[in-house]
Design a protein around this motif. Sequence first.
Motif, PDB file in Angstrom:
ATOM      1  N   ALA A 199      -9.788  -9.044  23.223  1.00 53.60           N
ATOM      2  CA  ALA A 199      -9.733 -10.398  23.778  1.00 53.60           C
ATOM      3  C   ALA A 199     -11.141 -10.975  23.927  1.00 53.60           C
ATOM      4  O   ALA A 199     -11.360 -12.165  23.676  1.00 53.60           O
ATOM      5  N   ARG A 200     -12.087 -10.130  24.302  1.00 53.06           N
ATOM      6  CA  ARG A 200     -13.478 -10.607  24.415  1.00 53.06           C
ATOM      7  C   ARG A 200     -14.031 -11.031  23.059  1.00 53.06           C
ATOM      8  O   ARG A 200     -14.949 -11.856  22.985  1.00 53.06           O
ATOM      9  N   GLU A 201     -13.482 -10.461  21.977  1.00 53.55           N
ATOM     10  CA  GLU A 201     -13.919 -10.830  20.626  1.00 53.55           C
ATOM     11  C   GLU A 201     -13.202 -12.085  20.120  1.00 53.55           C
ATOM     12  O   GLU A 201     -13.446 -12.518  18.992  1.00 53.55           O
ATOM     13  N   GLY A 202     -12.323 -12.636  20.929  1.00 59.55           N
ATOM     14  CA  GLY A 202     -11.610 -13.844  20.522  1.00 59.55           C
ATOM     15  C   GLY A 202     -10.220 -13.598  19.985  1.00 59.55           C
ATOM     16  O   GLY A 202      -9.586 -14.514  19.440  1.00 59.55           O
ATOM     17  N   ALA A 203      -9.710 -12.379  20.114  1.00 57.19           N
ATOM     18  CA  ALA A 203      -8.363 -12.079  19.602  1.00 57.19           C
ATOM     19  C   ALA A 203      -7.303 -12.620  20.548  1.00 57.19           C
ATOM     20  O   ALA A 203      -7.420 -12.491  21.769  1.00 57.19           O
ATOM     21  N   VAL A 204      -6.271 -13.192  19.958  1.00 50.65           N
ATOM     22  CA  VAL A 204      -5.144 -13.692  20.748  1.00 50.65           C
ATOM     23  C   VAL A 204      -3.928 -12.777  20.605  1.00 50.65           C
ATOM     24  O   VAL A 204      -2.967 -12.886  21.377  1.00 50.65           O
ATOM     25  N   TYR A 205      -3.970 -11.883  19.617  1.00 50.52           N
ATOM     26  CA  TYR A 205      -2.819 -11.025  19.352  1.00 50.52           C
ATOM     27  C   TYR A 205      -3.266  -9.701  18.768  1.00 50.52           C
ATOM     28  O   TYR A 205      -4.219  -9.645  17.981  1.00 50.52           O
ATOM     29  N   SER A 206      -2.541  -8.628  19.132  1.00 51.50           N
ATOM     30  CA  SER A 206      -2.869  -7.286  18.637  1.00 51.50           C
ATOM     31  C   SER A 206      -1.594  -6.481  18.431  1.00 51.50           C
ATOM     32  O   SER A 206      -0.717  -6.474  19.291  1.00 51.50           O
ATOM     33  N   GLU A 207      -1.507  -5.805  17.294  1.00 54.02           N
ATOM     34  CA  GLU A 207      -0.485  -4.794  17.086  1.00 54.02           C
ATOM     35  C   GLU A 207      -1.184  -3.460  16.888  1.00 54.02           C
ATOM     36  O   GLU A 207      -2.173  -3.380  16.142  1.00 54.02           O
ATOM     37  N   VAL A 208      -0.704  -2.441  17.561  1.00 51.67           N
ATOM     38  CA  VAL A 208      -1.310  -1.117  17.426  1.00 51.67           C
ATOM     39  C   VAL A 208      -0.265  -0.122  16.946  1.00 51.67           C
ATOM     40  O   VAL A 208       0.908  -0.184  17.326  1.00 51.67           O
ATOM     41  N   PHE A 209      -0.702   0.776  16.067  1.00 49.62           N
ATOM     42  CA  PHE A 209       0.151   1.866  15.613  1.00 49.62           C
ATOM     43  C   PHE A 209       0.146   2.954  16.681  1.00 49.62           C
ATOM     44  O   PHE A 209      -0.926   3.374  17.141  1.00 49.62           O
ATOM     45  N   ILE A 210       1.329   3.413  17.046  1.00 47.37           N
ATOM     46  CA  ILE A 210       1.428   4.502  18.013  1.00 47.37           C
ATOM     47  C   ILE A 210       2.165   5.665  17.360  1.00 47.37           C
ATOM     48  O   ILE A 210       3.060   5.471  16.543  1.00 47.37           O
ATOM     49  N   SER A 211       1.768   6.880  17.724  1.00 50.74           N
ATOM     50  CA  SER A 211       2.297   8.069  17.065  1.00 50.74           C
ATOM     51  C   SER A 211       2.946   9.012  18.079  1.00 50.74           C
ATOM     52  O   SER A 211       2.239   9.714  18.820  1.00 50.74           O
ATOM     53  N   PRO A 212       4.273   9.035  18.140  1.00 50.72           N
ATOM     54  CA  PRO A 212       4.949   9.973  19.046  1.00 50.72           C
ATOM     55  C   PRO A 212       4.549  11.425  18.788  1.00 50.72           C
ATOM     56  O   PRO A 212       4.544  12.245  19.714  1.00 50.72           O
ATOM     57  N   ASP A 213       4.190  11.743  17.554  1.00 50.78           N
ATOM     58  CA  ASP A 213       3.787  13.112  17.234  1.00 50.78           C
ATOM     59  C   ASP A 213       2.518  13.501  17.974  1.00 50.78           C
ATOM     60  O   ASP A 213       2.370  14.636  18.429  1.00 50.78           O
ATOM     61  N   HIS A 214       1.567  12.560  18.103  1.00 53.35           N
ATOM     62  CA  HIS A 214       0.355  12.844  18.862  1.00 53.35           C
ATOM     63  C   HIS A 214       0.685  13.107  20.324  1.00 53.35           C
ATOM     64  O   HIS A 214       0.112  13.986  20.959  1.00 53.35           O
ATOM     65  N   ALA A 215       1.621  12.327  20.867  1.00 48.67           N
ATOM     66  CA  ALA A 215       1.996  12.492  22.266  1.00 48.67           C
ATOM     67  C   ALA A 215       2.557  13.883  22.521  1.00 48.67           C
ATOM     68  O   ALA A 215       2.171  14.571  23.488  1.00 48.67           O
ATOM     69  N   GLU A 216       3.448  14.299  21.642  1.00 46.04           N
ATOM     70  CA  GLU A 216       4.088  15.596  21.846  1.00 46.04           C
ATOM     71  C   GLU A 216       3.094  16.746  21.697  1.00 46.04           C
ATOM     72  O   GLU A 216       3.205  17.758  22.389  1.00 46.04           O
ATOM     73  N   ARG A 217       2.111  16.574  20.820  1.00 50.55           N
ATOM     74  CA  ARG A 217       1.077  17.613  20.681  1.00 50.55           C
ATOM     75  C   ARG A 217       0.269  17.745  21.970  1.00 50.55           C
ATOM     76  O   ARG A 217      -0.287  18.807  22.256  1.00 50.55           O
ATOM     77  N   SER A 218       0.198  16.648  22.736  1.00 49.59           N
ATOM     78  CA  SER A 218      -0.538  16.672  24.001  1.00 49.59           C
ATOM     79  C   SER A 218       0.353  17.081  25.168  1.00 49.59           C
ATOM     80  O   SER A 218      -0.095  17.097  26.319  1.00 49.59           O
ATOM     81  N   GLY A 219       1.626  17.363  24.890  1.00 51.02           N
ATOM     82  CA  GLY A 219       2.530  17.794  25.938  1.00 51.02           C
ATOM     83  C   GLY A 219       3.167  16.668  26.726  1.00 51.02           C
ATOM     84  O   GLY A 219       3.715  16.888  27.814  1.00 51.02           O
ATOM     85  N   LEU A 220       3.108  15.442  26.177  1.00 44.97           N
ATOM     86  CA  LEU A 220       3.681  14.290  26.859  1.00 44.97           C
ATOM     87  C   LEU A 220       4.923  13.844  26.103  1.00 44.97           C
ATOM     88  O   LEU A 220       4.949  13.862  24.864  1.00 44.97           O
ATOM     89  N   SER A 221       5.951  13.447  26.816  1.00 43.88           N
ATOM     90  CA  SER A 221       7.156  12.999  26.131  1.00 43.88           C
ATOM     91  C   SER A 221       6.896  11.695  25.386  1.00 43.88           C
ATOM     92  O   SER A 221       6.011  10.918  25.758  1.00 43.88           O
ATOM     93  N   ARG A 222       7.689  11.453  24.357  1.00 42.87           N
ATOM     94  CA  ARG A 222       7.540  10.222  23.577  1.00 42.87           C
ATOM     95  C   ARG A 222       7.744   8.994  24.450  1.00 42.87           C
ATOM     96  O   ARG A 222       7.024   7.997  24.313  1.00 42.87           O
ATOM     97  N   THR A 223       8.714   9.058  25.330  1.00 43.80           N
ATOM     98  CA  THR A 223       9.009   7.907  26.190  1.00 43.80           C
ATOM     99  C   THR A 223       7.869   7.645  27.156  1.00 43.80           C
ATOM    100  O   THR A 223       7.454   6.492  27.344  1.00 43.80           O
ATOM    101  N   ALA A 224       7.336   8.699  27.772  1.00 41.61           N
ATOM    102  CA  ALA A 224       6.223   8.528  28.706  1.00 41.61           C
ATOM    103  C   ALA A 224       5.001   7.952  27.992  1.00 41.61           C
ATOM    104  O   ALA A 224       4.303   7.081  28.526  1.00 41.61           O
ATOM    105  N   TYR A 225       4.749   8.444  26.794  1.00 38.79           N
ATOM    106  CA  TYR A 225       3.632   7.956  25.977  1.00 38.79           C
ATOM    107  C   TYR A 225       3.785   6.473  25.665  1.00 38.79           C
ATOM    108  O   TYR A 225       2.860   5.673  25.867  1.00 38.79           O
ATOM    109  N   THR A 226       4.948   6.097  25.189  1.00 39.11           N
ATOM    110  CA  THR A 226       5.186   4.697  24.834  1.00 39.11           C
ATOM    111  C   THR A 226       5.104   3.799  26.057  1.00 39.11           C
ATOM    112  O   THR A 226       4.498   2.718  26.015  1.00 39.11           O
ATOM    113  N   ASN A 227       5.698   4.237  27.152  1.00 38.18           N
ATOM    114  CA  ASN A 227       5.654   3.432  28.374  1.00 38.18           C
ATOM    115  C   ASN A 227       4.226   3.262  28.881  1.00 38.18           C
ATOM    116  O   ASN A 227       3.851   2.183  29.370  1.00 38.18           O
ATOM    117  N   ALA A 228       3.429   4.316  28.770  1.00 40.53           N
ATOM    118  CA  ALA A 228       2.041   4.235  29.241  1.00 40.53           C
ATOM    119  C   ALA A 228       1.231   3.256  28.397  1.00 40.53           C
ATOM    120  O   ALA A 228       0.491   2.420  28.931  1.00 40.53           O
TER     121      ALA A 228
END
Length: 326
Positions: A77-106
């Motif tokens: 936003a400081r760079e002037g962005a009005v919109y952002s889409e980010v790729f999220i990886s449930p596989d990374h979450a599970e490797r860290s021991g976090l559930s997919r739902t908890a990861y997405t919600n966070a």
Amino acid sequence: MVPKAELHCHIEGAASPALVVAQARKYGIDTSHFIRDGAYFWSDFTSFLAAYDAAAGLFRTEEDYVALAEEYLTGLAREGAVYSEVFISPDHAERSGLSRTAYTNALGEGIARARAATGIEGRMIVVGIRHFGAPAVEDAARFAAACRHPLVSGFGMAGEERFGNMRDYARAFDIARGAGLGITVHAGELAGWESVEAALNHIRPSRIGHGVRAVENPDLVRRIAGEGVVLEVCPVSNVVLKVFPDFAHHPFPRLLAAGCRVTLNSDDPPHFHTSLAREYGVAATHFSLDESALRLITRTALEAAFVDEPTRALLLRALDDKTVAH
């Protein structure tokens, strides 16, 4: 400042070295093998992936992921962005021991906090990892289809695009498409134009991550332009990863001149010493895009964004208002 929008950024890859070092102190982990003098370092694609995974592995709790998303979108936003889409990886979450739902919600909470502080709008695209195989990508698609998080609006596939055949992943995208999610897929970066053609034939995406190797086949470029498929182009990472030797050889101007719908994106920004603002700067300096042309690039991104139509209308209206104000 030109209003900006980003469609292609991996959230773990967006973690700043400073944030990663802070995370490492929290968990008592040494970062000297992938961060030096406050910056990521690596020598080739394999060592880049190792640095990426080492940094990603330092995000382990919901609190960690909230901070990651909030920091990145607030900075955008400081760079002037009005919109952002980010790729999220449930596989990374599970490797860290976090559930997919908890990861997405966070991550969603971090996006919401950034929006409350700056007004930036954000969405999440769940990605399957190609080199984990078709069953794993289908599993990620089923999660994306079922999670029902209001900010999860798309599904894609990242990872090693030279692994497997695109047709093997078609079922995963059918699952996601059936749930009403927007469809994008990485193709035509490290693999050639055939990768892009296979994506169009078997996945039928509305957007392609990278897609720049399509320039090797003029008929394919005409097809992309004719079908209105949007290319999520990441010029700096393409040059850093030696997909093209320099900006003078980058096909962005040729794709744009051929009528392709192209956007500007930062991919894994701190790993490539870039930012969304730098990508727009590269387009201005090396591709001769003036401010009016850059605003059209932002408009293309907003038109291709995986958002509901009322939100799209608000974003486009804001872009027009900023244009008038300028």
